[in-house]
Design a protein around this motif. Structure first.
Motif, PDB file in Angstrom:
ATOM      1  N   GLU A  70     -17.007 -60.948 -18.372  1.00 22.15           N
ATOM      2  CA  GLU A  70     -18.577 -61.692 -18.718  1.00 22.15           C
ATOM      3  C   GLU A  70     -18.233 -62.884 -18.793  1.00 22.15           C
ATOM      4  OE1 GLU A  70     -16.952 -58.982 -19.839  1.00 22.15           O
ATOM      5  OE2 GLU A  70     -18.119 -57.112 -19.432  1.00 22.15           O
ATOM      6  N   GLN A  75     -19.142 -64.811 -15.846  1.00 25.40           N
ATOM      7  CA  GLN A  75     -19.782 -64.692 -15.531  1.00 25.40           C
ATOM      8  C   GLN A  75     -21.126 -65.634 -16.167  1.00 25.40           C
ATOM      9  OE1 GLN A  75     -20.928 -60.364 -15.410  1.00 25.40           O
ATOM     10  NE2 GLN A  75     -20.077 -59.968 -13.373  1.00 25.40           N
ATOM     11  N   ALA A  76     -21.099 -65.248 -17.441  1.00 23.42           N
ATOM     12  CA  ALA A  76     -21.821 -66.071 -18.261  1.00 23.42           C
ATOM     13  C   ALA A  76     -21.496 -67.865 -17.327  1.00 23.42           C
ATOM     14  CB  ALA A  76     -21.862 -66.080 -19.662  1.00 23.42           C
ATOM     15  N   MET A 118     -20.657 -69.522 -15.523  1.00 22.56           N
ATOM     16  CA  MET A 118     -21.038 -69.222 -13.728  1.00 22.56           C
ATOM     17  C   MET A 118     -22.976 -69.716 -13.280  1.00 22.56           C
ATOM     18  SD  MET A 118     -18.670 -66.515 -11.602  1.00 22.56           S
ATOM     19  CE  MET A 118     -20.012 -65.975  -9.966  1.00 22.56           C
ATOM     20  N   GLN A 119     -23.553 -68.549 -14.241  1.00 16.00           N
ATOM     21  CA  GLN A 119     -25.045 -68.808 -14.566  1.00 16.00           C
ATOM     22  C   GLN A 119     -25.070 -70.643 -15.485  1.00 16.00           C
ATOM     23  OE1 GLN A 119     -26.436 -65.629 -15.740  1.00 16.00           O
ATOM     24  NE2 GLN A 119     -25.506 -64.375 -14.605  1.00 16.00           N
ATOM     25  N   THR A 120     -23.983 -71.235 -15.774  1.00 19.47           N
ATOM     26  CA  THR A 120     -24.217 -72.336 -16.657  1.00 19.47           C
ATOM     27  C   THR A 120     -24.884 -73.554 -15.627  1.00 19.47           C
ATOM     28  OG1 THR A 120     -23.068 -71.925 -18.485  1.00 19.47           O
ATOM     29  CG2 THR A 120     -23.681 -73.552 -18.711  1.00 19.47           C
ATOM     30  N   SER A 121     -25.573 -74.452 -16.148  1.00 19.31           N
ATOM     31  CA  SER A 121     -26.271 -75.626 -15.033  1.00 19.31           C
ATOM     32  C   SER A 121     -24.808 -76.631 -15.516  1.00 19.31           C
ATOM     33  CB  SER A 121     -27.524 -76.033 -15.579  1.00 19.31           C
ATOM     34  OG  SER A 121     -27.259 -76.140 -16.871  1.00 19.31           O
ATOM     35  N   CYS A 136     -23.210 -78.777 -19.518  1.00 10.92           N
ATOM     36  CA  CYS A 136     -21.092 -78.811 -19.338  1.00 10.92           C
ATOM     37  C   CYS A 136     -20.820 -79.690 -20.257  1.00 10.92           C
ATOM     38  CB  CYS A 136     -20.860 -78.353 -18.141  1.00 10.92           C
ATOM     39  SG  CYS A 136     -21.021 -76.660 -17.668  1.00 10.92           S
TER      40      CYS A 136
END
Length: 71
Positions: free
Chosen positions: A49, A52-53, A55-58, A62
């Protein structure tokens, strides 16, 4: 080994059947290592999880890694 050389040139998985009719699959070592790493990471509770989270962060959201920063 001729078979591994052909496998590298073709760049795909290769099924092998022995004289007893049993199957095996020949894959590149790099692919095997990637599979092992994936299995290892998925054994850690919550890691799937978390990844996956992430990978969805722009990229704009970051933070830059700092070598002297403690984790």
């Amino acid at each position: 080994m001729y078979l591994s050389r052909r496998k590298r040139e073709w760049g795909m998985m290769m099924s092998i059947v022995n004289s007893k009719g049993q199957n095996a699959v020949l894959i590149e070592e790099q692919d095997r290592k990637a599979i092992e790493e994936t299995l290892y990471l998925n054994r850690i509770p919550g890691m799937r999880e978390h990844l996956q989270a992430g990978m969805q962060t722009s990229l704009e959201d970051c933070e830059e890694y700092k070598e002297d920063e403690e984790w």
